[in-house]
Write an enzyme that holds these catalytic residues in place. Structure first.
Site, PDB file in Angstrom:
ATOM      1  N   VAL A 143      25.780  -7.023 -13.706  1.00 26.37           N
ATOM      2  CA  VAL A 143      26.309  -6.435 -12.469  1.00 26.37           C
ATOM      3  C   VAL A 143      26.764  -7.532 -11.509  1.00 26.37           C
ATOM      4  CG1 VAL A 143      25.768  -4.996 -10.466  1.00 26.37           C
ATOM      5  CG2 VAL A 143      24.954  -4.333 -12.727  1.00 26.37           C
ATOM      6  N   ARG A 190      15.767   2.909  -2.124  1.00 26.56           N
ATOM      7  CA  ARG A 190      16.599   4.120  -2.131  1.00 26.56           C
ATOM      8  C   ARG A 190      15.959   5.302  -1.413  1.00 26.56           C
ATOM      9  NH1 ARG A 190      18.247   3.553  -8.446  1.00 26.56           N
ATOM     10  NH2 ARG A 190      19.847   1.935  -8.214  1.00 26.56           N
ATOM     11  N   CYS A 241      23.068   4.711 -10.980  1.00 29.66           N
ATOM     12  CA  CYS A 241      24.396   4.896 -11.575  1.00 29.66           C
ATOM     13  C   CYS A 241      24.649   6.345 -11.981  1.00 29.66           C
ATOM     14  CB  CYS A 241      24.568   3.963 -12.763  1.00 29.66           C
ATOM     15  SG  CYS A 241      23.269   4.101 -14.019  1.00 29.66           S
ATOM     16  N   GLN A 277      23.696   8.229 -21.855  1.00 28.03           N
ATOM     17  CA  GLN A 277      23.791   6.938 -21.199  1.00 28.03           C
ATOM     18  C   GLN A 277      23.940   5.788 -22.191  1.00 28.03           C
ATOM     19  OE1 GLN A 277      20.831   8.555 -17.727  1.00 28.03           O
ATOM     20  NE2 GLN A 277      21.147   6.368 -17.779  1.00 28.03           N
ATOM     21  N   SER A 284      24.831  -0.402 -22.073  1.00 22.96           N
ATOM     22  CA  SER A 284      25.045  -1.324 -20.957  1.00 22.96           C
ATOM     23  C   SER A 284      24.157  -1.003 -19.771  1.00 22.96           C
ATOM     24  CB  SER A 284      26.513  -1.316 -20.529  1.00 22.96           C
ATOM     25  OG  SER A 284      26.943   0.008 -20.264  1.00 22.96           O
ATOM     26  N   LYS A 326      15.188  10.242 -10.422  1.00 21.98           N
ATOM     27  CA  LYS A 326      16.147   9.611  -9.512  1.00 21.98           C
ATOM     28  C   LYS A 326      17.293  10.563  -9.199  1.00 21.98           C
ATOM     29  CE  LYS A 326      15.225   4.860 -11.038  1.00 21.98           C
ATOM     30  NZ  LYS A 326      15.735   3.714 -11.833  1.00 21.98           N
ATOM     31  N   HIS A 330      28.732   5.867 -18.963  1.00 22.23           N
ATOM     32  CA  HIS A 330      27.867   7.035 -19.141  1.00 22.23           C
ATOM     33  C   HIS A 330      28.695   8.323 -19.128  1.00 22.23           C
ATOM     34  CE1 HIS A 330      24.670   4.323 -18.736  1.00 22.23           C
ATOM     35  NE2 HIS A 330      24.202   4.617 -17.544  1.00 22.23           N
TER      36      HIS A 330
END
Length: 385
Positions: free
Chosen positions: A59, A144, A180, A207, A210, A264, A293
C-alpha cells in the site's frame, strides 16, 4: 494432454505474477512506460510537507503511484518505514529518496502523513504525529471505531471531516481509512441508499490474495505451480491450500461466529452512514485471485426502487462505472478493475424474494489496494488542501 494443459496454465499464470499486479519495480514508474522521467510541477512551495509511513509495503508503494497519478501537490516528501527498511533508496518522479527509520521525531515539520504500517505502529506513532501538528490519514483498523476519529470515504461521507483542514489549523488530527471491503461495498450501495434508504444489507465477499499482502500473492503463485506439477503445496501464509480452492477469510473468528473482517463491514457501515439501526450481515471468503475484491450485495430498501432507476442512479454516481451487459453475459471482474480507480457494478436486478421493488441484488468489483486503500487515503488528503 495433461502436460499440455499444465504448461498452458503456467504460461497464463506468468502474466499474473505479484509483480505484475503491484506494478513492480521503482515506485516512480508511471503506467505509461514511454513517458519521459521529469520532475513534475506539483512539487511546489505552497503544497504541504508530506510523509508516507510504511512506504516499502504494497500500500505504501501504491500511495506513491496514486500521488503521482493525481499530481498531488507537496513541497517536500519524507519516506518512512521500519528499521530493517531504512536506508533503501527509492526513485520517485525524477528524484532519489532515502527511506528513513520511523521515529517520533520523524514528523517534525510534516503537515500530512499517510500511514500504512499496521495497527500497532499506527497506535504508537499516529498520536505522536498528531501531537506534532500532523494530520494523519491512517489505513489501519486502529482508530476506525473511535467515535472521535472520522471514518471517511470521500464520495460517501465527506462531511465527516469538514472540521479538519490544513489552512489555519492549530493542532493535528486523525482521519481513518475504512476497511477495503467496506469502501468497495459502500461506493456502490450509498447512491442507492441516498435515494431509497437501505434498511438491510447482506454482503458476500470474494477477496483476493493481495488483501493479505505480497507474501500471500507469492504463495498463491507458488502453490499454483506446485499443484499443476503434482506436488504438495507450500502453506506458509495460510494453513490450507489456496490454489484452486477457496475458504473463509483468515481473520480471527469471534464468539458470535463472525470473523473480524465481517464485523468490520457491519460496524463501519453503521458509522459511515451514521445509522446505528441499519441491519448488515456479511460472509467474507478468500478466493484464489491475485488482485481486486468482488462482492455480492443484496439490498432491502425502506422505499421502492426499481431496477432501471437504480441503474441510472449508479451511472451518475461518482467513482463508479456500470458494467451490466446481460446479452453478452459481461459483468464486472477483478481483472477489469485491477490497477483502476473506479468501482465496477453489474448484475443489477430486483430481489425476487421481496415484493414492491423493495430489494435489489448487485455485484461489485474494486481494486482493494487502489480505491480500497491508497487512492481513498490520497483523496482524503486532497480534501484537506
Amino acid at each position: 494432454m495433461q502436460a499440455t494443459a499444465s504448461a498452458h496454465c503456467l504460461h497464463l499464470l506468468s502474466s499474473f505474477t505479484p509483480a505484475a499486479f503491484t506494478a513492480g519495480g521503482s515506485a516512480c514508474r508511471r503506467r505509461n512506460a514511454a513517458a519521459p522521467a521529469t520532475v513534475r510541477m506539483a512539487l511546489r512551495e505552497d503544497g504541504p510537507a508530506l510523509a508516507v509511513v510504511g512506504v516499502t509495503g504494497a500500500v505504501g508503494q501504491e500511495f506513491l503511484r496514486v500521488l503521482s497519478d493525481r499530481d498531488f501537490p507537496y513541497r517536500n516528501l519524507r519516506l518512512l518505514a521500519s528499521r530493517r527498511s531504512a536506508g533503501r533508496r527509492i526513485e520517485f518522479e525524477g528524484r532519489e529518496y532515502v527511506v528513513e527509520e520511523l521515529r517520533e521525531e520523524s514528523f517534525a515539520g510534516v503537515d500530512v502523513a499517510l500511514f500504512s504500517a499496521g495497527g500497532s505502529v499506527s497506535r504508537e506513532m499516529g498520536p505522536a504525529a498528531v501531537e506534532r501538528g500532523v494530520v494523519v490519514v491512517d489505513n489501519s483498523s486502529a482508530f476506525r471505531m473511535d467515535p472521535g476519529v472520522p471514518l471517511v470515504i470521500p464520495e460517501v461521507n465527506p462531511d465527516a471531516m469538514t472540521h479538519i483542514r490544513l489552512a489555519g489549523r492549530a493542532k493535528g488530527a486523525l482521519i481513518a481509512n475504512p476497511n477495503c471491503s467496506t469502501i468497495i461495498c459502500l461506493m456502490a450501495a450509498t447512491p442507492l441508499h441516498r435515494h431509497a434508504k437501505v434498511v438491510r444489507m447482506v454482503v458476500s465477499t470474494y477477496q483476493a490474495a493481495s488483501g493479505a499482502g505480497a507474501a500471500a500473492m507469492e504463495e498463491l503463485e507458488e502453490q499454483t505451480r506446485e499443484v499443476l506439477d503434482g506436488k504438495q503445496p507450500t502453506c506458509k501464509i495460510f494453513k490450507q491450500q489456496y490454489a484452486f480452492n477457496l475458504f473463509s477469510h483468515n481473520a480471527p473468528v469471534l464468539s458470535n461466529g463472525y470473523n473480524e473482517e465481517e464485523m468490520k463491514l457491519v460496524k463501519e457501515t453503521r458509522k459511515i452512514w451514521n445509522d446505528k439501526d441499519v441491519k448488515v450481515t456479511a460472509t467474507c471468503i478468500r478466493v484464489p485471485v491475485m488482485r481486486a475484491h468482488a462482492e455480492s450485495v443484496n439490498l432491502q430498501f425502506e422505499k421502492p426502487l426499481d431496477e432501471e432507476t437504480a441503474r441510472q442512479i449508479l451511472k451518475g454516481a461518482a467513482g463508479v462505472v456500470v458494467i451490466d451487459d446481460r446479452a453478452s453475459n459481461h459483468f464486472p471482474t477483478p481483472l477489469e478493475v485491477s490497477n483502476k480507480d473506479h468501482v465496477a457494478i453489474g448484475r443489477i436486478r430486483p430481489d425476487l424474494s421481496q415484493e414492491g421493488n423493495l430489494g435489489l441484488d448487485i455485484f461489485v468489483c474494486g481494486d482493494q489496494i487502489r480505491k480500497g486503500a491508497a487512492l481513498n487515503a490520497v483523496q482524503i488528503a486532497e480534501m484537506l488542501l
